[in-house]
Design an enzyme around this catalytic site. Structure first.
Site, PDB file in Angstrom:
ATOM      1  N   SER A  33      44.372  44.778  39.587  1.00  0.00           N
ATOM      2  CA  SER A  33      44.424  44.139  38.255  1.00  0.00           C
ATOM      3  C   SER A  33      43.859  44.843  37.087  1.00  0.00           C
ATOM      4  CB  SER A  33      43.772  42.901  38.152  1.00  0.00           C
ATOM      5  OG  SER A  33      44.434  42.041  39.236  1.00  0.00           O
ATOM      6  N   HIS A  64      56.155  39.405  35.968  1.00  0.00           N
ATOM      7  CA  HIS A  64      55.543  40.018  37.044  1.00  0.00           C
ATOM      8  C   HIS A  64      56.188  41.677  37.155  1.00  0.00           C
ATOM      9  CE1 HIS A  64      53.368  40.808  41.062  1.00  0.00           C
ATOM     10  NE2 HIS A  64      54.199  41.477  41.147  1.00  0.00           N
ATOM     11  N   HIS A  86      49.774  38.942  45.341  1.00  0.00           N
ATOM     12  CA  HIS A  86      48.648  38.380  45.679  1.00  0.00           C
ATOM     13  C   HIS A  86      49.036  37.093  46.245  1.00  0.00           C
ATOM     14  CE1 HIS A  86      47.322  40.465  41.999  1.00  0.00           C
ATOM     15  NE2 HIS A  86      45.833  40.558  42.720  1.00  0.00           N
ATOM     16  N   TYR A  88      47.744  33.983  45.922  1.00  0.00           N
ATOM     17  CA  TYR A  88      47.812  32.986  45.053  1.00  0.00           C
ATOM     18  C   TYR A  88      49.138  32.720  44.173  1.00  0.00           C
ATOM     19  CZ  TYR A  88      46.413  36.437  41.398  1.00  0.00           C
ATOM     20  OH  TYR A  88      46.484  37.451  40.593  1.00  0.00           O
ATOM     21  N   GLU A  89      49.885  33.782  44.347  1.00  0.00           N
ATOM     22  CA  GLU A  89      51.248  33.539  43.510  1.00  0.00           C
ATOM     23  C   GLU A  89      52.121  32.929  44.489  1.00  0.00           C
ATOM     24  OE1 GLU A  89      52.103  37.637  41.463  1.00  0.00           O
ATOM     25  OE2 GLU A  89      50.730  38.347  42.884  1.00  0.00           O
ATOM     26  N   ALA A 116      39.978  44.539  41.133  1.00  0.00           N
ATOM     27  CA  ALA A 116      39.019  44.067  40.360  1.00  0.00           C
ATOM     28  C   ALA A 116      38.069  42.960  40.999  1.00  0.00           C
ATOM     29  CB  ALA A 116      39.598  43.527  39.010  1.00  0.00           C
ATOM     30  N   MET A 217      40.213  38.319  45.049  1.00  0.00           N
ATOM     31  CA  MET A 217      41.384  37.861  45.490  1.00  0.00           C
ATOM     32  C   MET A 217      42.562  38.645  46.161  1.00  0.00           C
ATOM     33  SD  MET A 217      41.823  35.137  42.257  1.00  0.00           S
ATOM     34  CE  MET A 217      40.703  34.622  41.168  1.00  0.00           C
ATOM     35  N   SER A 218      41.852  39.772  46.539  1.00  0.00           N
ATOM     36  CA  SER A 218      42.795  40.759  47.330  1.00  0.00           C
ATOM     37  C   SER A 218      42.169  41.474  48.656  1.00  0.00           C
ATOM     38  CB  SER A 218      43.530  41.507  46.099  1.00  0.00           C
ATOM     39  OG  SER A 218      42.332  42.445  45.780  1.00  0.00           O
ATOM     40  N   ASN A 241      33.227  41.390  35.793  1.00  0.00           N
ATOM     41  CA  ASN A 241      32.515  40.410  35.539  1.00  0.00           C
ATOM     42  C   ASN A 241      31.253  39.787  36.436  1.00  0.00           C
ATOM     43  OD1 ASN A 241      34.949  39.274  37.295  1.00  0.00           O
ATOM     44  ND2 ASN A 241      33.640  37.568  37.178  1.00  0.00           N
ATOM     45  N   HIS A 255      40.272  35.356  32.929  1.00  0.00           N
ATOM     46  CA  HIS A 255      41.302  36.778  33.588  1.00  0.00           C
ATOM     47  C   HIS A 255      41.357  37.613  32.203  1.00  0.00           C
ATOM     48  CE1 HIS A 255      44.376  38.722  35.383  1.00  0.00           C
ATOM     49  NE2 HIS A 255      45.343  38.492  34.270  1.00  0.00           N
TER      50      HIS A 255
HETATM   51  N1  HPA Z   1      36.059  36.115  41.229  1.00  0.00           N
HETATM   52  C1  HPA Z   1      37.290  36.250  41.974  1.00  0.00           C
HETATM   53  N2  HPA Z   1      38.088  37.042  41.879  1.00  0.00           N
HETATM   54  C2  HPA Z   1      37.610  38.079  40.740  1.00  0.00           C
HETATM   55  C3  HPA Z   1      36.748  37.987  40.102  1.00  0.00           C
HETATM   56  C4  HPA Z   1      35.691  36.769  40.399  1.00  0.00           C
HETATM   57  O1  HPA Z   1      34.662  36.681  39.646  1.00  0.00           O
HETATM   58  N3  HPA Z   1      36.636  39.022  38.875  1.00  0.00           N
HETATM   59  C5  HPA Z   1      37.771  39.645  39.277  1.00  0.00           C
HETATM   60  N4  HPA Z   1      38.577  38.971  40.288  1.00  0.00           N
END
Ligand code: HPA
Length: 285
Positions: A33, A64, A86, A88-89, A116, A217-218, A241, A255
């Protein structure tokens, strides 16, 4: 929801790509991402939208845009995923990991995965790069695992070991590459959740207790399937983050923050990847 994909289907996708690309890629590259801009550096690129490749999942998400970009990067012929699937999609784990097996059938034996991630390790700062040394496939451990279903023995064994998913010599190479270009490189354990929610403070504290340093998430489904197929794997997380562990903190991951931090990280990730590929090129010859 397991969707069985046959070896013949992986082979059809690989044959379709082989028939259309001028290149024979040696290294797979998954751009996470916010990092897909890196594909612009690939020279002599052949581009294949996922929607056109046989058996690739159809996008369920508006806007997408995903494609494979095959070409030359730092002396290596790469097959880059500009955007990944992903869980979650709404894709099954078999669909999420389909491109990995197609890469394998294309003759790719080395996979570099980026993502990410939220920093769980309190020492990590936004903007850090983390070499993935090991992972916790938390989604897989709950039974949502890409290798559930009939085992395709042509790819690998029914019960694969996962204690050496992230190839030791590639990790060493990444540390050498980081040192070459003077970039600090954290090391740690990546844990995969399904998303799409960011973690609650209690979940963050739980994940730290599990021994994870970065959360996302990957990745672990993809790297597990790559390792099952005997591929060498390198993982790099970008810390976009900090995971929030304090109740009622007004700090809130989003996001937008992930994408913004990813963009700021691109020059450093690019420097590291190019140096790494240059070093890798000498091993592939
Ligand atoms: N949590 C889950 N997935 C993520 C995060 C997070 O803080 N940052 C980027 N992808």
């Amino acid at each position: 929801m397991e969707i069985h994909i046959s070896t013949a289907q992986y082979d059809e996708a690989a044959a379709w790509l082989r028939g259309r690309s001028r290149h024979a890629p040696k290294v797979g590259l998954i751009l996470g991402s916010g990092l897909s801009g890196l594909a612009a550096l690939i020279a002599d690129a052949d581009e294949f939208p996922y929607a056109e490749i046989p058996h690739f999942p159809l996008s369920t998400v508006a806007g997408h845009a995903g494609r494979l970009v095959i070409g030359e990067l730092a002396g290596v012929t790469v097959c880059a995923m500009q955007g990944r699937f992903h869980f979650y999609e709404g894709y099954s784990m078999q669909q999420v990991t389909l491109p990995i097996r197609v890469m394998k059938r294309l003759g790719i034996e080395t996979l570099i995965v980026t993502n990410a991630a939220g920093g769980l390790n309190p020492e990590f700062q936004v903007g850090d790069l983390m070499l993935v040394e090991d992972h916790i496939n938390l989604v897989g451990m709950t039974g949502v695992h890409p290798l559930i279903g009939p085992n395709l023995d042509e790819f690998g064994p029914r019960f694969p070991a996962t204690n050496r998913v992230y190839t030791p010599w590639l990790r060493t190479l990444a540390m050498q590459a980081a040192a070459d270009v003077g970039l600090p490189l954290q090391r740690g354990v990546y844990i995969q959740l399904s998303g799409p929610t960011f973690e609650s403070p209690a979940e963050v504290r739980m994940l730290r207790g599990f021994g994870a340093d970065a959360v996302g998430m990957s990745t672990t489904a993809e790297t597990t399937v790559a390792h099952h197929a005997g591929m060498q794997v390198l993982g790099i997380s970008t810390i976009t983050n900090r995971a929030v562990s304090v109740l009622d903190s007004t700090e809130q991951p989003s996001h937008e923050e992930v994408i913004e931090a990813g963009a700021a990280l691109i020059p450093r990730l690019t420097t590291l990847l190019l140096q790494l590929l240059q070093r890798l090129a000498t091993h592939l010859k």
